[in-house]
Design an enzyme around this catalytic site. Structure first.
Site, PDB file in Angstrom:
ATOM      1  N   ASP A 120      -7.850  -2.494   4.944  1.00 54.77           N
ATOM      2  CA  ASP A 120      -8.953  -1.746   5.561  1.00 54.77           C
ATOM      3  C   ASP A 120     -10.016  -1.209   4.594  1.00 54.77           C
ATOM      4  O   ASP A 120      -9.672  -0.654   3.552  1.00 54.77           O
ATOM      5  CB  ASP A 120      -8.411  -0.499   6.276  1.00 54.77           C
ATOM      6  CG  ASP A 120      -7.130  -0.741   7.030  1.00 54.77           C
ATOM      7  OD1 ASP A 120      -6.703  -1.886   7.166  1.00 54.77           O
ATOM      8  OD2 ASP A 120      -6.542   0.265   7.493  1.00 54.77           O
TER       9      ASP A 120
ATOM     10  N   SER B 229      -5.133   4.730   5.222  1.00 55.84           N
ATOM     11  CA  SER B 229      -6.580   4.774   5.467  1.00 55.84           C
ATOM     12  C   SER B 229      -7.141   6.159   5.740  1.00 55.84           C
ATOM     13  O   SER B 229      -6.437   7.072   6.194  1.00 55.84           O
ATOM     14  CB  SER B 229      -6.920   3.855   6.641  1.00 55.84           C
ATOM     15  OG  SER B 229      -6.834   2.526   6.188  1.00 55.84           O
TER      16      SER B 229
ATOM     17  N   ARG C 233      -2.332   8.616  12.013  1.00 61.29           N
ATOM     18  CA  ARG C 233      -3.002   8.192  10.777  1.00 61.29           C
ATOM     19  C   ARG C 233      -4.477   7.844  10.968  1.00 61.29           C
ATOM     20  O   ARG C 233      -4.968   7.711  12.069  1.00 61.29           O
ATOM     21  CB  ARG C 233      -2.286   6.994  10.168  1.00 61.29           C
ATOM     22  CG  ARG C 233      -2.196   5.785  11.072  1.00 61.29           C
ATOM     23  CD  ARG C 233      -1.456   4.671  10.317  1.00 61.29           C
ATOM     24  NE  ARG C 233      -1.251   3.514  11.149  1.00 61.29           N
ATOM     25  CZ  ARG C 233      -0.193   3.307  11.927  1.00 61.29           C
ATOM     26  NH1 ARG C 233       0.778   4.215  11.982  1.00 61.29           N
ATOM     27  NH2 ARG C 233      -0.100   2.223  12.658  1.00 61.29           N
TER      28      ARG C 233
HETATM   29  N1  DQQ Z   1      -3.717  -0.089   7.654  1.00 68.32           N
HETATM   30  C1  DQQ Z   1      -3.683   0.153   9.061  1.00 68.32           C
HETATM   31  C2  DQQ Z   1      -3.948   1.624   9.119  1.00 68.32           C
HETATM   32  C3  DQQ Z   1      -3.212   2.143   7.971  1.00 68.32           C
HETATM   33  C4  DQQ Z   1      -3.422   1.120   6.947  1.00 68.32           C
HETATM   34  C5  DQQ Z   1      -4.655  -0.713   9.760  1.00 68.32           C
HETATM   35  C6  DQQ Z   1      -2.273   0.880   6.052  1.00 68.32           C
HETATM   36  O1  DQQ Z   1      -3.526   2.232  10.272  1.00 68.32           O
HETATM   37  O2  DQQ Z   1      -3.628   3.430   7.558  1.00 68.32           O
HETATM   38  O3  DQQ Z   1      -4.792  -1.985   9.151  1.00 68.32           O
HETATM   39  O4  DQQ Z   1      -2.650  -0.014   5.034  1.00 68.32           O
END
Ligand code: DQQ
Length: 488
Positions: free
Chosen positions: A33, A94, A156
């Site tokens: 991300d 993220s 998150r």
């Molecule tokens: N990637 C997810 C998110 C998380 C992150 C989405 C973890 O929810 O925070 O691709 O790498």
């Protein structure tokens, strides 16, 4: 019109024919991300989910890059790494960036060793290269008590903005057995947060107009041309990444009343986008373009994941999102080929000149007749053994990337990628296609986007052509540019 081959110019001598040349990616290893988008002292800063230990998702840090023009990027040292014994020991997942009264501040998901997800802060003295984590981390240790059990630890990707003199936050979660959820918080100091309630919740059982899965992550809540937009990414249970979706509507108090919605980008690749409101008034967005080859293949390549092109968002009359690659990308255009006024029907014998290339921008305007079906062939070997076909079918109102012959490697994903698409009111199909080796991003009639990955095996799989399947279509114009690499 020129009788030209792009082949020599199109391939620099990289040994890796799948590695993009004008999309951002780290030098090696895993990325996912986009995070922490911010403008600071004349530069755009892009942070991203990064594993410095290899091309696989694990030990997630925040990578960092900066750009003056949104096109060329300077790779900078890793910004955030997990602190042993700290609340982010299990990974820096993220989040976003804000200007906290002159102090650049990152608000991120701290993953503890048990997989508990909480909200953490880090601030930089000024240069965005050195970051100090806040002693009160995690500033929000877990979902609100009344949702704790139902969220099943899924909490998150904080997205924070300033409104009415206070900090506002949305964060992704779920309500077990019911669907995804976006929660809303408010704060005066970024450290102490009040939970305001659920901004929006999904229904796992509902399939139309699209399925919204079981968990919602990477939310963005922002104003666009006077409306409020909620954008997030949809995950299933147990954890298949589906697609990003958006809802356009009105903010009512601390709630949200959507009036329209859509999948943001079709295909199986674009995920977890983040937006930023740039100083010039544009709303910019990047997403992560996932791999669609096996882990063994990207481990061998030494890299996995690419950032999408920078995209500018606005609203079209009627509330659809207009999504366009930023103007600055035109600076990468080099040799140019132009065609116009061709009839794509049963007698069409292909474009003259044998166009070839794997780093291209293509702009085409078609005027299809009734029930016409036609398209663009990309990355085709001279004998057609390998090829990708971007097909528009008027009868089905459908735009598809057919990948069944995209690669002789049986281990890459060769499922078709489809987007529903009606013609413009004037009956035209306007396409902008960005091909960057294994990356294919398609923007149709300004609002329908499709992104996917393709992995030809043959070095001569470079052909570009048009074809007619049925009916009559007029090619009003076709412009092709070779695109320059962003890395010198
Ligand atoms: N990637 C997810 C998110 C998380 C992150 C989405 C973890 O929810 O925070 O691709 O790498």
């Amino acid at each position: 019109m020129e009788n030209a081959s792009l082949e020599n110019q199109a391939r620099t001598r990289l040994p890796d024919q799948h590695r993009p040349a004008y999309h951002f990616l780290p030098e090696k290893n895993w990325m996912n991300d986009p995070n922490g988008l911010i403008q600071w002292k004349g530069q755009y800063h892009l942070f991203y989910q990064y594993n410095p230990n290899g091309p696989f998702h694990g030990t997630i840090h925040w990578g960092h890059a900066a750009s003056q023009d949104l096109v060329h990027w300077q790779r900078l040292p890793v910004a955030l790494e997990p602190t042993p014994g700290g609340p982010d020991e299990g990974g820096i997942w993220s989040g976003c960036a804000v200007d906290n009264h002159g102090v650049p501040t990152l608000i991120y998901t701290g993953m503890d060793p048990q997989g508990q997800q909480g909200v953490c802060l880090a601030a930089s003295p000024d240069d965005l290269l050195h970051w100090e984590k806040h002693p009160a981390n995690p500033v929000i240790p877990a979902p609100p008590p009344d949702l704790r059990e139902q969220a099943q630890g899924q909490f998150r990707d904080p997205f924070v903005w300033r409104e009415d003199g206070r900090w506002q936050m949305v964060i992704g979660s779920k309500i077990a057995g019911r669907g995804g959820a976006i929660l809303r918080y408010r704060s005066d100091d970024l450290v102490h947060w009040d939970y305001l309630g659920i901004l929006m919740a999904g229904d796992e059982a509902q399939r139309k107009p699209f399925w919204t899965g079981a968990m919602w992550e990477c939310p963005n809540f922002f104003k666009l041309d006077g409306q409020s937009v909620l954008l997030f990414s949809v995950q299933t249970d147990p954890g298949e990444l589906l697609y990003p979706v958006y809802y356009v509507g009105e903010e009512v108090g601390s709630g949200f009343e959507p009036s329209g919605s859509s999948i943001l980008v079709h295909g199986n690749s674009f995920y977890a986008p983040q937006v930023m409101c740039a100083r010039d008034g544009r709303v910019l967005m990047w997403g992560w373009l996932k791999e669609s080859r096996r882990p063994g293949a990207y481990r061998q390549a030494g890299w996995a994941g690419v950032m999408s092109l920078p995209l500018a968002l606005s609203l079209l009359p009627g509330g659809k999102m207009r999504i366009e690659p930023v103007e600055e990308l035109k600076s990468l255009r080099r040799e140019h080929w132009h065609f116009e006024g061709l009839d794509l029907g049963p007698d069409f014998a292909g474009l003259p000149g044998g166009l070839r290339g794997d780093c291209l921008e293509i702009e085409a305007v078609f005027e299809p007749g009734p029930s016409a079906e036609f398209g663009l062939g990309l990355l085709a070997s001279p004998d057609g053994q390998e090829q990708n076909r971007l097909v528009y079918d008027c009868a089905r109102d459908s735009l598809v990337v057919e990948r069944d012959q995209s690669s002789l490697n049986p281990e890459v994903d060769r499922e078709p990628c489809q987007a529903p698409l009606s013609l413009d009111a004037d009956g035209a199909l306007r396409l902008r296609v960005f091909l960057d080796r294994s990356v294919l991003e398609v923007f149709a009639n300004q609002h329908t986007c499709l992104a996917t990955r393709v992995y030809p095996t043959r070095l001569d799989s470079l052909g570009l052509d048009l074809f007619a399947i049925q009916g009559e279509t007029k090619l009003k114009s076709l412009d092709v540019w070779r695109m320059e690499s962003i890395w010198s």
